[in-house]
Write an enzyme that holds these catalytic residues in place. Structure first.
Site, PDB file in Angstrom:
ATOM      1  N   CYS B  29      49.648 -42.271 -33.514  1.00  0.00           N
ATOM      2  CA  CYS B  29      49.393 -43.201 -34.624  1.00  0.00           C
ATOM      3  C   CYS B  29      47.928 -43.051 -35.030  1.00  0.00           C
ATOM      4  CB  CYS B  29      49.702 -44.632 -34.189  1.00  0.00           C
ATOM      5  SG  CYS B  29      49.073 -45.878 -35.323  1.00  0.00           S
ATOM      6  N   CYS B  32      45.845 -46.122 -35.724  1.00  0.00           N
ATOM      7  CA  CYS B  32      45.487 -46.819 -34.477  1.00  0.00           C
ATOM      8  C   CYS B  32      44.248 -46.177 -33.863  1.00  0.00           C
ATOM      9  CB  CYS B  32      46.609 -46.712 -33.450  1.00  0.00           C
ATOM     10  SG  CYS B  32      48.189 -47.319 -34.012  1.00  0.00           S
TER      11      CYS B  32
END
Lengths: 329, 105
Positions: B29, B32
């Site tokens: 991700c 993230c």
């Protein structure tokens, strides 16, 4: 270049210590492929360059699984790897980077001021590379189930759908490529497209058509997403027959096009009816010293490659403009 | 920020005296990963009032399912062992995360 210039009024004012304003030659808004390329070119030309992005590096490309049409990577490269490399290249040449949310573009005589949620930055030229965001479906349930079954990022959330049954909405490159990617995790992926044919590249289409886990529902849109604590079902409507059907699914991935991130320059820079910034072939907007590059522009081919190309062209013309406007005879 | 998993979740989050924010991230991700270093800074800045911990969703799928986290990044706010608020999505900004921290501080 530095030696030639005369001290201007603003700089004199700041020297007195009355105000502080962060001054740059070029400010680039957005750190996706367009913004990073512009930053690379301007920083390599030794311009004092600032790159502002509200999230970090990479833009949409950073959340793309595999990029196979950016030359130089015969096996393809993940979007996150490619954009990290781009950012490293920019850093090497000394562009400054900050994470703030831009709110406004102001024109102060020959200067351009970018207002963020934290500060103000002034430059001789601004390159708008603020990109685009996924267009939402706008149906009931979409917002309520965001992060609980509704997603816009397959690389972020795909792994949560191991063994499940998911929908992917859209028919362009992103929808079809990410549908194929999601079959790594899901047992079944249903692509729902509002037309009768896909717009994605032929290679991607073939992969989808031959993948046993992918089904396609044509001429249909999502009318409602519902569930309890997470998504459980959707109602699809056939746009030709008007017929509705209910489908039980665990997740909905939305790739239904893009919205340009241009609200912050509305009223300053000329936009088309969809909010795309209008530029000429040199990436000049209608405002002197303001350029646009990448997905925020009105253009037909939106790819990492064309974004990078726009960024280079914008940076080149911004530099020429600064030279002639501020240091010319 | 400490890494939390199914073994220490109860102790670090549910039984914490201070309010807790749990940052759910994952190695693939990118948003993230962009946020993490900035969240670490916030964790330091607010350490007297709020405890920030992180969960790698890749190794903690069950914990995520139990908490109904199905999207990254997600930030869950806990007060007295109960989830009181959450924010999620790949367009989350550090500002929104700071506001979440302030709201439970």
């Amino acid at each position: 270049m530095q030696l030639k210039r005369a001290i201007n009024f603003f700089e004199l004012w700041e020297m007195t210590g009355v105000v502080t304003m962060n001054n740059y030659d070029v400010i680039i808004v957005g750190a996706g492929p367009a913004g990073l390329t512009a930053a690379l070119f301007n920083a390599r030309s030794k311009l004092k360059t600032l790159c502002i992005d509200e999230i970090g590096n990479g833009g949409q490309a950073a959340i793309t699984d595999l990029i196979e049409n950016y030359p130089g990577f015969p096996e393809g490269i993940t979007g996150s790897k490619l954009t990290i490399k781009m950012a490293e290249q920019v850093e090497r040449f000394g562009a400054e980077k900050i994470t703030e949310k831009v709110q406004k573009l102001k024109l102060e005589e020959e200067y351009r001021v970018v207002v963020t949620n934290q500060s103000k930055y002034r430059a001789k030229a601004v390159i708008i590379a603020s990109g685009a965001s996924p267009r939402m479906l706008g149906c009931p349930g979409e917002i309520d189930f965001r992060g609980r079954g509704v997603s816009y990022c397959a690389t972020c959330d795909g792994a949560f759908y191991e063994g499940s049954n998911i929908l992917v909405i859209g028919g362009g490159n992103a929808a079809v490529e990410e549908a194929v990617y999601l079959t790594k995790f899901a047992d079944k992926v249903t692509l729902v497209h509002r037309r009768q044919e896909l717009r994605a590249a032929k290679v991607a289409q073939e992969r989808a058509f031959t993948n046993p886990k992918i089904d396609i529902i044509w001429d249909s849109v999502v009318e409602k997403i519902s569930g309890n604590s997470s998504v459980e079902k959707v109602i699809l409507k056939n746009v030709r027959s008007g017929e509705r059907r209910e489908m039980f699914v665990d997740g909905v991935f939305v790739y239904a096009g893009l919205e340009p991130n241009s609200a912050w320059v509305k009223g300053v820079v000329r936009l088309d009816e969809k909010g795309n910034i209008l530029t000429d072939e040199n990436m000049c907007t209608n405002i002197k010293g303001v350029y646009a590059a990448g997905d925020v522009r009105r253009k037909l081919l939106r790819q990492v490659l064309t974004a990078a190309s726009d960024g280079a062209i914008a940076a080149f013309h911004a530099e020429r403009y600064i030279e002639s406007q501020f240091y010319g005879s | 920020m400490i890494e939390v998993n199914k073994d220490n979740f109860e102790q670090e989050v549910i039984n914490s005296n201070k309010p807790v924010i749990v940052d759910f991230w994952g190695p693939s991700c990118q948003p993230c990963l962009e946020l993490l270093p900035q969240v670490e800074k916030l964790s330091e800045a607010y350490k007297d009032k709020v405890k920030l911990v992180k969960v790698n969703s890749a190794g903690n799928r069950r914990l995520c399912i139990k908490l109904r986290v199905m999207g990254l990044p997600s930030f869950l706010a806990f007060k007295n062992g109960k989830e009181v608020k959450r924010i999620s999505g790949q367009d989350l900004t550090i500002k929104e995360i700071e506001e979440l921290i302030k709201s439970i501080a």
